[in-house]
Design a protein around this motif. Structure first.
Motif, PDB file in Angstrom:
ATOM      1  N   ILE A 134     -24.794-100.471 -50.771  1.00  0.00           N
ATOM      2  CA  ILE A 134     -24.208 -99.143 -50.974  1.00  0.00           C
ATOM      3  C   ILE A 134     -25.308 -98.135 -51.320  1.00  0.00           C
ATOM      4  CG2 ILE A 134     -22.799 -97.809 -52.622  1.00  0.00           C
ATOM      5  CD1 ILE A 134     -20.784-100.146 -52.534  1.00  0.00           C
ATOM      6  N   GLY A 135     -26.260 -98.546 -52.159  1.00  0.00           N
ATOM      7  CA  GLY A 135     -27.381 -97.678 -52.521  1.00  0.00           C
ATOM      8  C   GLY A 135     -28.186 -97.253 -51.316  1.00  0.00           C
ATOM      9  N   GLN A 136     -28.429 -98.168 -50.399  1.00  0.00           N
ATOM     10  CA  GLN A 136     -29.188 -97.850 -49.178  1.00  0.00           C
ATOM     11  C   GLN A 136     -28.444 -96.826 -48.322  1.00  0.00           C
ATOM     12  OE1 GLN A 136     -29.744-101.680 -47.359  1.00  0.00           O
ATOM     13  NE2 GLN A 136     -31.123-102.404 -48.963  1.00  0.00           N
ATOM     14  N   LYS A 137     -27.145 -97.024 -48.156  1.00  0.00           N
ATOM     15  CA  LYS A 137     -26.343 -96.090 -47.352  1.00  0.00           C
ATOM     16  C   LYS A 137     -26.301 -94.705 -47.995  1.00  0.00           C
ATOM     17  CE  LYS A 137     -23.401 -99.802 -45.537  1.00  0.00           C
ATOM     18  NZ  LYS A 137     -22.086-100.479 -45.665  1.00  0.00           N
ATOM     19  N   LEU A 138     -26.142 -94.686 -49.305  1.00  0.00           N
ATOM     20  CA  LEU A 138     -26.098 -93.406 -50.015  1.00  0.00           C
ATOM     21  C   LEU A 138     -27.435 -92.689 -49.956  1.00  0.00           C
ATOM     22  CD1 LEU A 138     -24.066 -93.941 -53.311  1.00  0.00           C
ATOM     23  CD2 LEU A 138     -23.652 -92.242 -51.544  1.00  0.00           C
ATOM     24  N   GLY A 139     -28.515 -93.454 -50.158  1.00  0.00           N
ATOM     25  CA  GLY A 139     -29.850 -92.855 -50.148  1.00  0.00           C
ATOM     26  C   GLY A 139     -30.155 -92.143 -48.847  1.00  0.00           C
ATOM     27  N   LYS A 140     -29.701 -92.721 -47.747  1.00  0.00           N
ATOM     28  CA  LYS A 140     -29.925 -92.099 -46.438  1.00  0.00           C
ATOM     29  C   LYS A 140     -29.255 -90.730 -46.369  1.00  0.00           C
ATOM     30  CE  LYS A 140     -29.571 -93.138 -41.481  1.00  0.00           C
ATOM     31  NZ  LYS A 140     -29.119 -94.135 -40.478  1.00  0.00           N
ATOM     32  N   GLN A 141     -28.058 -90.623 -46.921  1.00  0.00           N
ATOM     33  CA  GLN A 141     -27.333 -89.349 -46.887  1.00  0.00           C
ATOM     34  C   GLN A 141     -27.881 -88.359 -47.915  1.00  0.00           C
ATOM     35  OE1 GLN A 141     -25.299 -88.943 -44.335  1.00  0.00           O
ATOM     36  NE2 GLN A 141     -25.833 -91.064 -43.837  1.00  0.00           N
ATOM     37  N   ILE A 142     -28.308 -88.868 -49.081  1.00  0.00           N
ATOM     38  CA  ILE A 142     -28.912 -87.990 -50.091  1.00  0.00           C
ATOM     39  C   ILE A 142     -30.211 -87.404 -49.560  1.00  0.00           C
ATOM     40  CG2 ILE A 142     -29.928 -87.913 -52.415  1.00  0.00           C
ATOM     41  CD1 ILE A 142     -27.864 -90.102 -53.206  1.00  0.00           C
ATOM     42  N   ALA A 143     -30.923 -88.183 -48.734  1.00  0.00           N
ATOM     43  CA  ALA A 143     -32.143 -87.670 -48.092  1.00  0.00           C
ATOM     44  C   ALA A 143     -31.840 -86.393 -47.315  1.00  0.00           C
ATOM     45  CB  ALA A 143     -32.733 -88.731 -47.162  1.00  0.00           C
ATOM     46  N   GLY A 144     -30.691 -86.363 -46.639  1.00  0.00           N
ATOM     47  CA  GLY A 144     -30.276 -85.165 -45.908  1.00  0.00           C
ATOM     48  C   GLY A 144     -30.048 -83.996 -46.844  1.00  0.00           C
ATOM     49  N   LEU A 145     -29.440 -84.256 -48.011  1.00  0.00           N
ATOM     50  CA  LEU A 145     -29.218 -83.190 -48.997  1.00  0.00           C
ATOM     51  C   LEU A 145     -30.545 -82.627 -49.487  1.00  0.00           C
ATOM     52  CD1 LEU A 145     -26.397 -84.748 -51.236  1.00  0.00           C
ATOM     53  CD2 LEU A 145     -26.135 -82.999 -49.473  1.00  0.00           C
ATOM     54  N   ILE A 146     -31.512 -83.513 -49.706  1.00  0.00           N
ATOM     55  CA  ILE A 146     -32.830 -83.066 -50.173  1.00  0.00           C
ATOM     56  C   ILE A 146     -33.499 -82.194 -49.115  1.00  0.00           C
ATOM     57  CG2 ILE A 146     -35.171 -83.897 -50.717  1.00  0.00           C
ATOM     58  CD1 ILE A 146     -33.816 -86.204 -52.250  1.00  0.00           C
ATOM     59  N   ASN A 147     -33.371 -82.585 -47.853  1.00  0.00           N
ATOM     60  CA  ASN A 147     -33.932 -81.768 -46.766  1.00  0.00           C
ATOM     61  C   ASN A 147     -33.296 -80.378 -46.720  1.00  0.00           C
ATOM     62  OD1 ASN A 147     -35.643 -83.799 -45.941  1.00  0.00           O
ATOM     63  ND2 ASN A 147     -34.373 -84.453 -44.221  1.00  0.00           N
ATOM     64  N   ILE A 148     -32.003 -80.310 -47.036  1.00  0.00           N
ATOM     65  CA  ILE A 148     -31.276 -79.032 -46.972  1.00  0.00           C
ATOM     66  C   ILE A 148     -31.547 -78.162 -48.197  1.00  0.00           C
ATOM     67  CG2 ILE A 148     -28.978 -77.973 -46.975  1.00  0.00           C
ATOM     68  CD1 ILE A 148     -28.036 -80.491 -45.370  1.00  0.00           C
ATOM     69  N   PHE A 149     -31.448 -78.767 -49.400  1.00  0.00           N
ATOM     70  CA  PHE A 149     -31.481 -77.971 -50.636  1.00  0.00           C
ATOM     71  C   PHE A 149     -32.857 -77.889 -51.302  1.00  0.00           C
ATOM     72  CE2 PHE A 149     -26.911 -78.951 -50.404  1.00  0.00           C
ATOM     73  CZ  PHE A 149     -26.381 -77.701 -50.679  1.00  0.00           C
ATOM     74  N   ASN A 150     -33.745 -78.846 -51.020  1.00  0.00           N
ATOM     75  CA  ASN A 150     -35.062 -78.857 -51.664  1.00  0.00           C
ATOM     76  C   ASN A 150     -34.938 -78.723 -53.190  1.00  0.00           C
ATOM     77  OD1 ASN A 150     -37.979 -76.680 -51.593  1.00  0.00           O
ATOM     78  ND2 ASN A 150     -37.905 -78.846 -51.958  1.00  0.00           N
ATOM     79  N   PRO A 151     -34.132 -79.591 -53.839  1.00  0.00           N
ATOM     80  CA  PRO A 151     -33.894 -79.451 -55.287  1.00  0.00           C
ATOM     81  C   PRO A 151     -35.069 -79.946 -56.130  1.00  0.00           C
ATOM     82  CG  PRO A 151     -32.825 -81.425 -54.487  1.00  0.00           C
ATOM     83  CD  PRO A 151     -33.436 -80.760 -53.279  1.00  0.00           C
ATOM     84  N   GLU A 152     -35.141 -79.437 -57.365  1.00  0.00           N
ATOM     85  CA  GLU A 152     -36.142 -79.943 -58.312  1.00  0.00           C
ATOM     86  C   GLU A 152     -35.744 -81.321 -58.835  1.00  0.00           C
ATOM     87  OE1 GLU A 152     -37.202 -76.633 -61.300  1.00  0.00           O
ATOM     88  OE2 GLU A 152     -35.353 -75.998 -60.309  1.00  0.00           O
ATOM     89  N   LEU A 153     -34.443 -81.518 -58.969  1.00  0.00           N
ATOM     90  CA  LEU A 153     -33.948 -82.721 -59.641  1.00  0.00           C
ATOM     91  C   LEU A 153     -32.688 -83.229 -58.943  1.00  0.00           C
ATOM     92  CD1 LEU A 153     -34.170 -84.587 -62.184  1.00  0.00           C
ATOM     93  CD2 LEU A 153     -32.803 -82.894 -63.416  1.00  0.00           C
ATOM     94  N   VAL A 154     -32.650 -84.535 -58.689  1.00  0.00           N
ATOM     95  CA  VAL A 154     -31.437 -85.189 -58.201  1.00  0.00           C
ATOM     96  C   VAL A 154     -31.024 -86.202 -59.265  1.00  0.00           C
ATOM     97  CG1 VAL A 154     -30.403 -86.667 -56.426  1.00  0.00           C
ATOM     98  CG2 VAL A 154     -32.073 -84.916 -55.776  1.00  0.00           C
ATOM     99  N   ILE A 155     -29.818 -86.039 -59.787  1.00  0.00           N
ATOM    100  CA  ILE A 155     -29.325 -86.926 -60.846  1.00  0.00           C
ATOM    101  C   ILE A 155     -28.289 -87.869 -60.254  1.00  0.00           C
ATOM    102  CG2 ILE A 155     -28.244 -87.062 -63.126  1.00  0.00           C
ATOM    103  CD1 ILE A 155     -29.061 -84.081 -63.498  1.00  0.00           C
ATOM    104  N   ILE A 156     -28.503 -89.152 -60.443  1.00  0.00           N
ATOM    105  CA  ILE A 156     -27.540 -90.155 -60.002  1.00  0.00           C
ATOM    106  C   ILE A 156     -26.642 -90.493 -61.178  1.00  0.00           C
ATOM    107  CG2 ILE A 156     -27.225 -92.419 -58.926  1.00  0.00           C
ATOM    108  CD1 ILE A 156     -28.820 -90.403 -57.205  1.00  0.00           C
ATOM    109  N   GLY A 157     -25.353 -90.158 -61.055  1.00  0.00           N
ATOM    110  CA  GLY A 157     -24.417 -90.375 -62.156  1.00  0.00           C
ATOM    111  C   GLY A 157     -23.142 -91.040 -61.675  1.00  0.00           C
ATOM    112  N   GLY A 158     -22.147 -91.067 -62.539  1.00  0.00           N
ATOM    113  CA  GLY A 158     -20.885 -91.714 -62.203  1.00  0.00           C
ATOM    114  C   GLY A 158     -20.895 -93.189 -62.581  1.00  0.00           C
ATOM    115  N   THR A 159     -19.752 -93.824 -62.416  1.00  0.00           N
ATOM    116  CA  THR A 159     -19.567 -95.200 -62.878  1.00  0.00           C
ATOM    117  C   THR A 159     -20.583 -96.164 -62.287  1.00  0.00           C
ATOM    118  OG1 THR A 159     -17.195 -94.696 -62.970  1.00  0.00           O
ATOM    119  CG2 THR A 159     -17.824 -96.985 -63.232  1.00  0.00           C
TER     120      THR A 159
END
Length: 403
Positions: free
Chosen positions: A323-348
């Motif tokens: 699940i982490g691998q699948k999510l990481g691939k999609q979060i990579a897209g968010l990073i390309n779009i938003f160029n954030p300073e910080l990505v926080i992994i939260g939730g259960t």
């Protein structure tokens, strides 16, 4: 708190708006001098002095003594009076609720975690929720009249401005916030649960000076909270952040939204639960094998699966890493779009810590642009399972005073 001031806020009088700005300033800065406040608000020192005097007299602010300086006069530090008002947060989970109350300064006064509650989208489910909140309030030793707002965290599509929920307890033409206000006899606001977690982490979690942040909530579903230039981004109708419903997979699994192929169908707490049950029933071994046999009478919870991961159950760890691998691939897209300073992994699911964060980080490095991802720090939530309730309480306060 002075009820006249609350009425002025509703009317939107000029003086009330200035006082709201002063309160908002102190929510984020803690304490400051009149000179610093006048610069921040772009108002004259005499004007700010007048308002500060009135607000101290009315009990909203306290004089916290002199600021130590190298020479000359020592200016006074002012800040919020903790006892002038209280704010309640309600964080709704699938099998429990968390309820907390903060004072005006933002300190947690009382907190009850994991109050048993089976989430059902029915009038009975809503009434039971209200009953639990009223029971919490009944046991408080504070002056109940000083409870100024209650904020509910709700998953799915929520418009915090209009007070409508389109995913849960949407039984009337009226806004849900209005219905709950009527039932509880206290002012109620609502917001999306992931956005509340994001705000909680921003106010009291791992955020230091960062202003551009993405919070990824990996719980039963998947959502993201977005902070741009220090402000929570809601979108036009409050629906921003529906990351879990991005069409990602070519599969025949129907998401709870009614569509196929959503990210949530293969990378979420719901997916972890489903895949684990399928693999155990197909003969794979787990310390949860016997527990799954009773799943129909007593549903297996994510907390139980996370506990199995902590006990190094190989099957659970394997599914979490996938699940982490699948999510990481999609979060990579968010990073390309938003160029954030910080990505926080939260939730259960973030409670599995390195088992999910390491595959996420590996996939991000693989699938995002190097020049972009080097700007982004990936961190696990500091508040962990308290992020939602802290955010709910903080939103209950900020929603009263922020424009």
């Amino acid at each position: 708190m002075n009820q006249q001031f609350l009425k002025e806020i509703e009317i939107g009088s000029k003086n009330a708006l200035v006082k709201k700005r002063i309160i908002t300033h102190y929510i984020y800065s803690g304490t400051s001098t009149i000179t610093d406040l006048s610069k921040e608000l772009d108002l004259s020192v005499p004007t700010v002095t007048k308002f500060i005097g009135e607000m101290c007299d009315d009990g909203y602010l306290n004089d916290y003594g002199k600021l130590e300086t190298s020479g000359g006069r020592h200016p006074s530090l002012y800040g919020l009076n903790p006892e002038s008002g209280y704010f309640i947060g309600v964080d709704i989970k699938k099998f429990a609720i968390n309820i907390g109350i903060i004072n005006f300064k933002g300190d947690m006064v009382e907190l009850k975690m994991n109050i048993p509650y089976k989430l059902e989208n029915s009038i009975e489910g809503m009434n039971e929720l209200c009953k639990l909140v009223l029971n919490f309030i009944k046991k408080l030793t504070i002056n109940k009249e000083k409870i100024l707002n209650i904020n509910f965290n709700i998953s799915g599509r929520v418009n915090p401005e209009s007070g409508y929920s389109f995913s849960l307890f949407n039984f009337e033409e009226r806004p849900l916030a209005e219905v709950l206000t009527e039932k509880l006899k206290y002012k109620v606001t609502i917001d999306n649960d992931t956005r509340a977690m994001t705000y909680g982490e921003y106010m009291q979690g791992c955020v230091k000076v960062e202003k551009n942040i993405i919070f990824v909530n990996i719980s039963w579903g998947i959502g993201i909270g977005i902070i741009i230039d220090g402000k929570v981004y809601n979108g036009k109708s409050g629906f921003a952040g529906e990351f879990g419903h991005v069409n990602t997979f070519d599969n025949e699994i129907i998401c709870h939204c009614g569509k196929k192929g959503c990210l949530e169908t293969e990378a979420s707490g719901a997916a972890l639960h489903r895949i684990l049950l399928e693999r155990i029933r197909n003969g794979e071994n787990s310390i949860l094998t016997e527990r799954v046999a009773t799943e129909n009478e007593n549903p297996l919870t994510l907390d139980e699966i996370i506990s199995a991961v902590a006990k190094e159950d190989v099957l659970c760890i394997e599914i979490v890493e996938e699940i982490g691998q699948k999510l990481g691939k999609q979060i990579a897209g968010l990073i390309n779009i938003f160029n954030p300073e910080l990505v926080i992994i939260g939730g259960t699911l973030s409670l599995t810590e390195d088992y999910i964060t390491q595959p996420i980080k590996t996939a991000i490095r693989k699938y995002s642009l190097n020049l972009v991802n080097k700007d982004s720090v990936i961190m696990t939530s500091k508040l962990k399972d308290h992020a939602g309730i802290v955010g709910a309480c903080m939103l209950a306060r900020s929603r009263m005073f922020e424009d």
